[in-house]
Design an enzyme around this catalytic site. Structure first.
Site, PDB file in Angstrom:
ATOM      1  N   CYS A 391     -24.435 -15.251  25.293  1.00 35.82           N
ATOM      2  CA  CYS A 391     -25.606 -15.198  26.178  1.00 35.82           C
ATOM      3  C   CYS A 391     -26.549 -14.081  25.743  1.00 35.82           C
ATOM      4  O   CYS A 391     -26.150 -12.917  25.648  1.00 35.82           O
ATOM      5  CB  CYS A 391     -25.150 -14.988  27.618  1.00 35.82           C
ATOM      6  SG  CYS A 391     -26.488 -14.560  28.756  1.00 35.82           S
ATOM      7  N   CYS A 394     -26.781 -11.220  28.288  1.00 41.32           N
ATOM      8  CA  CYS A 394     -25.594 -10.353  28.245  1.00 41.32           C
ATOM      9  C   CYS A 394     -25.680  -9.409  27.055  1.00 41.32           C
ATOM     10  O   CYS A 394     -25.407  -8.203  27.173  1.00 41.32           O
ATOM     11  CB  CYS A 394     -24.326 -11.195  28.152  1.00 41.32           C
ATOM     12  SG  CYS A 394     -24.046 -12.313  29.544  1.00 41.32           S
TER      13      CYS A 394
END
Length: 471
Positions: A391, A394
């Site tokens: 991600c 993230c």
């Protein structure tokens, strides 16, 4: 299809521009036209020609079931197809592993020249609308005639279609466009909607819009040329050779070994591709200037952040292991689900290393997070991030979260992480309030339910303010 050499006559093509109608009987005009490459006897014994026969789509106003049968193939066309198959089978077998080893350190131009020399009119460049234009430039530089085809999925960005047009004009060629079967697209959309891939994965849509049209295109070839590079996806493309027997598709005559796959830029770094494109002053997709690196269909492609790997812009909502659409699925070794990185970290299948990897952040297992969730009186409060290593958001907060862990070290607040993608995602959604990645939870000392961090601000000061308000 057209050759890049002016002395070679242009072949019949199907225009991508839907506003241009090719003269044809009314029953042959459909919403979508496919390319069915059928060899025909040339009037000149020295030049072979290919005509493009249309696989008929649904007539306007007719139901999907009323599909017109394809135009019959002449006996002469069949005879030449058989002749080409016989010629291929009569040639001495080539050891392509040995040839790949010989060309391992060859330049892309040398590899391209070898491919075009060997297969002539029976090889084509697969052009995706991204930096594959480098392949066309290399083909032009060889001075040999060449063919280019592309998959028009019907869901490309407007900028990509504009790019196609610029490439055709710049090189004086006609790209051979392959389209998905209208009936298959209609069935998928009617049954599951326009955006089902966000819910159950992109493979089904890619199979209808990309893989099957590609299979049709390759069935009329003996070889194809791709823009795959080893650095595009270290997990799935790190071992691709410059030439190989295609492990997934079949060519003229069918059967294993009937199609050869050439990857002239396999050993070239992405930055060197771009240096080449800028040096040669060729057209490029305008999406690249907006942060797009790997470009596919519009709903499944987005820009990447600085420093992110290019494949992170594709199918970002899925697990990292699903970063191939099926066109190059032969790259994936099924027995290598994870690989160890050189620094001891664990790599996912597409080469994405785990994140938040520091001694001050506790890596919670499924049982660990379940136990933490059950406790009503904890010895210490916890701050935990629910994340997926692929991600981009993230990854973007990794530095601040690691710094937060350093700041809170010894303070009485534990800092943890829980990987919540893949098989753990349903549990995280049902039990841990996961909505999107990353989700940050605070587990107070004397409360049974964790408190979800509500802000998009993930800097250290904002996270500390949230913690201090609740501890």
């Amino acid at each position: 299809m057209a050759f890049a050499t002016a002395s070679i006559a242009s072949h019949t093509i199907v225009s991508r521009d839907r506003r241009v109608l090719i003269s044809t009987p009314a029953t042959q005009i459909g919403a979508v036209r496919h390319l069915n490459l059928v060899s025909t006897i040339s009037q000149s014994s020295s030049t072979r020609r290919l005509t493009v026969g249309q696989l008929q789509a649904v007539e306007p106003g007719k139901r999907a079931e009323a599909v017109v049968a394809p135009t019959a193939v002449s006996s002469g066309a069949v005879a030449e197809v058989e002749e080409k198959v016989e010629e291929a089978s009569a040639s001495p077998p080539v050891n392509y592993e040995k040839l790949a080893a010989q060309l391992e350190h060859a330049s892309p131009l040398e590899i391209m020249d070898k491919a075009l020399e060997k297969f002539g009119d029976d090889i084509a460049i697969a052009f995706s609308g991204a930096e594959d234009v480098a392949l066309i430039e290399y083909a032009k530089l060889t001075g040999r005639p060449f063919r280019v085809f592309s998959l028009d999925t019907g869901r490309l960005d407007p900028e990509t279609y504009e790019f196609f047009d610029k490439v055709e004009k710049h090189y004086g060629i006609r790209i051979e466009y392959m389209f998905p079967d209208a009936g298959e697209v209609q069935a998928l959309v009617r049954t599951k909607g326009l955006f089902s891939f966000y819910e159950d994965g992109h493979q089904e849509c890619c199979r209808v819009r990309k893989v099957r049209p590609l299979r049709r295109a390759l069935s009329g070839l003996r070889a194809w040329i791709t823009g795959q590079r080893k650095d595009q996806s270290p997990g799935t493309r790190a071992s691709i050779p410059v030439v190989q027997v295609d492990p997934s598709f079949e060519g003229i005559g069918g059967g294993a070994g009937s199609l050869i796959k050439w990857n002239p830029v396999a050993n070239v770094d992405g930055k060197d591709i771009w240096n080449f494109l800028h040096t040669m002053d060729v057209p490029v997709n305008s999406l690249h200037s907006k942060g797009y690196v790997s470009i596919g269909c519009q709903p499944c492609t987005r820009p990447v952040l600085p420093g992110q790997h290019e494949r992170e812009g594709r199918w970002w909502w899925e697990d990292a292991k699903a970063k191939e659409c099926g066109l190059h699925k032969g790259n994936i070794s099924q027995d290598e689900t994870v690989k160890a990185g050189t620094n001891g970290s664990v790599l996912t299948l597409n080469g994405t290393a785990d994140i938040f990897d520091t001694k001050n952040i506790v890596n919670l297992s499924r049982s660990g997070i379940e136990n933490l969730l059950k406790l009503e009186n904890r010895a210490e409060p916890w701050i935990v991030v629910l994340y997926a290593p692929w991600c981009q958001f993230c990854q973007g907060m990794e530095a601040s979260y690691v710094e937060l862990a350093d700041v809170l070290s010894g303070s009485g607040v534990k800092v943890g992480k829980f990987r919540a993608d893949g098989d753990q995602k349903p549990f995280a959604q049902n039990e841990l309030q996961l909505g999107s990645f990353p989700t940050i939870l605070f587990f107070p000392k004397h409360a049974s339910r964790p408190i979800k961090y509500p802000s998009e601000q993930r800097d250290v000061n904002s996270l500390l303010a949230f913690i201090n308000a609740l501890r």
